[in-house]
Motif scaffolding. Structure first.
Motif, PDB file in Angstrom:
ATOM      1  N   VAL A  59       0.864  -1.185   0.000  1.00  0.00           N
ATOM      2  CA  VAL A  59       0.000   0.000   0.000  1.00  0.00           C
ATOM      3  C   VAL A  59       0.897   1.231   0.000  1.00  0.00           C
ATOM      4  O   VAL A  59       1.860   1.315   0.782  1.00  0.00           O
ATOM      5  N   ILE A  60       0.616   2.160  -0.886  1.00  0.00           N
ATOM      6  CA  ILE A  60       1.382   3.412  -0.974  1.00  0.00           C
ATOM      7  C   ILE A  60       0.483   4.568  -0.589  1.00  0.00           C
ATOM      8  O   ILE A  60      -0.550   4.797  -1.218  1.00  0.00           O
ATOM      9  N   VAL A  61       0.876   5.284   0.455  1.00  0.00           N
ATOM     10  CA  VAL A  61       0.147   6.478   0.897  1.00  0.00           C
ATOM     11  C   VAL A  61       0.986   7.693   0.489  1.00  0.00           C
ATOM     12  O   VAL A  61       2.082   7.901   1.005  1.00  0.00           O
ATOM     13  N   ARG A 100      -6.054 -11.811   0.735  1.00  0.00           N
ATOM     14  CA  ARG A 100      -7.310 -11.220   0.255  1.00  0.00           C
ATOM     15  C   ARG A 100      -7.095  -9.831  -0.323  1.00  0.00           C
ATOM     16  O   ARG A 100      -6.209  -9.088   0.101  1.00  0.00           O
ATOM     17  N   GLU A 101      -7.913  -9.507  -1.303  1.00  0.00           N
ATOM     18  CA  GLU A 101      -7.809  -8.207  -1.960  1.00  0.00           C
ATOM     19  C   GLU A 101      -8.331  -7.100  -1.053  1.00  0.00           C
ATOM     20  O   GLU A 101      -9.294  -7.294  -0.298  1.00  0.00           O
ATOM     21  N   LEU A 102      -7.712  -5.939  -1.140  1.00  0.00           N
ATOM     22  CA  LEU A 102      -8.174  -4.784  -0.384  1.00  0.00           C
ATOM     23  C   LEU A 102      -9.341  -4.129  -1.113  1.00  0.00           C
ATOM     24  O   LEU A 102      -9.285  -3.910  -2.324  1.00  0.00           O
ATOM     25  N   HIS A 136      -2.839   4.203  -2.694  1.00  0.00           N
ATOM     26  CA  HIS A 136      -2.803   3.208  -3.770  1.00  0.00           C
ATOM     27  C   HIS A 136      -2.653   1.830  -3.147  1.00  0.00           C
ATOM     28  O   HIS A 136      -1.777   1.623  -2.296  1.00  0.00           O
ATOM     29  N   THR A 137      -3.470   0.894  -3.561  1.00  0.00           N
ATOM     30  CA  THR A 137      -3.375  -0.470  -3.034  1.00  0.00           C
ATOM     31  C   THR A 137      -2.522  -1.358  -3.926  1.00  0.00           C
ATOM     32  O   THR A 137      -2.462  -2.567  -3.742  1.00  0.00           O
ATOM     33  N   ASN A 138      -1.844  -0.730  -4.872  1.00  0.00           N
ATOM     34  CA  ASN A 138      -0.876  -1.414  -5.715  1.00  0.00           C
ATOM     35  C   ASN A 138       0.272  -0.445  -5.962  1.00  0.00           C
ATOM     36  O   ASN A 138       0.052   0.667  -6.455  1.00  0.00           O
ATOM     37  N   ALA A 139       1.479  -0.859  -5.620  1.00  0.00           N
ATOM     38  CA  ALA A 139       2.628   0.046  -5.727  1.00  0.00           C
ATOM     39  C   ALA A 139       2.843   0.549  -7.151  1.00  0.00           C
ATOM     40  O   ALA A 139       3.336   1.655  -7.364  1.00  0.00           O
TER      41      ALA A 139
END
Length: 207
Positions: A59-61, A100-102, A136-139
């Motif tokens: 996860v990218i914040v 599991r997917e976010l 983002h839940t994908n880098a």
């Protein structure tokens, strides 16, 4: 374009403060004393090396120190994100399966929690506050920088007792931090916060 030793020490101190705020939240609000965060090391390297460190499911914040600094990176390993989400929803934070997917709801919870912790971090002179810009839940979907861009990384980890849940990292690209580099002095930080931290400072740089 390189950060100074004091710039690195500054990040070490604010990262320690960040971990302490999370630990207080976990211990006193969620009653989870056995889960805690700690700083591992501070490292100066390049953006390419940072991207090699992280999983694509991280996860990218992306966050800012308004109004001068934009698009700083707070990276969270997926197991940590799932643990925090579960704890906030009343669970015990223990998982057998971290695959599991976010969901969009998960994403909103991460946004709110990150905002809560990041907004408590020190803000330098000439800036007013910190806020979260995007999650983002994908880098792979996050903002990119040149591979040779100098970055300062604070490596942190979350533990459940003696078991490591995962890593978190602050990544600060030089081009983002350049407008406030003159303010990243530990003396100013200690004076403004009246703090006396006992922190480990690892001066790891690349050639």
């Amino acid at each position: 374009q390189r950060y100074s030793s004091d710039n690195m020490r500054f990040l070490s101190v604010v990262s320690e403060e960040f971990c302490k705020n999370i630990n207080l939240f976990l211990a006193y609000e969620l009653k989870k004393h056995q889960i805690y965060c700690k700083v591992e090391k501070i490292e100066q390297t390049n953006y390419d090396e940072f991207m090699k460190l992280i999983n694509t499911e991280s996860v990218i914040v992306e966050h800012a120190i308004q109004p001068l600094v934009q698009d700083l990176i707070f990276q969270i390993d997926k197991p940590i994100a799932l643990t925090l989400i579960d704890l906030m929803l009343g669970g015990d934070g223990v998982f057998d399966n971290y695959k599991r997917e976010l969901t969009e709801i998960d994403k909103q919870l991460i946004f709110q929690t990150s905002s809560q912790f990041l907004s408590r971090m020190y803000v330098v002179e000439s800036c007013t506050h910190r806020d979260v810009l995007r999650v983002h839940t994908n880098a792979g979907a996050s903002k990119k920088y040149p591979i040779s861009e100098s970055v300062l990384i604070a490596h942190m980890k979350m533990m459940y007792g003696d078991k490591e849940i995962g890593k978190m990292r602050f990544c600060e690209p030089y081009s983002c931090m350049e407008p406030i580099l003159e303010y990243l002095e530990t003396k100013k930080l200690f004076r403004s916060k009246n703090l006396e931290y006992d922190f480990e400072f690892t001066n790891t740089i690349y050639n």
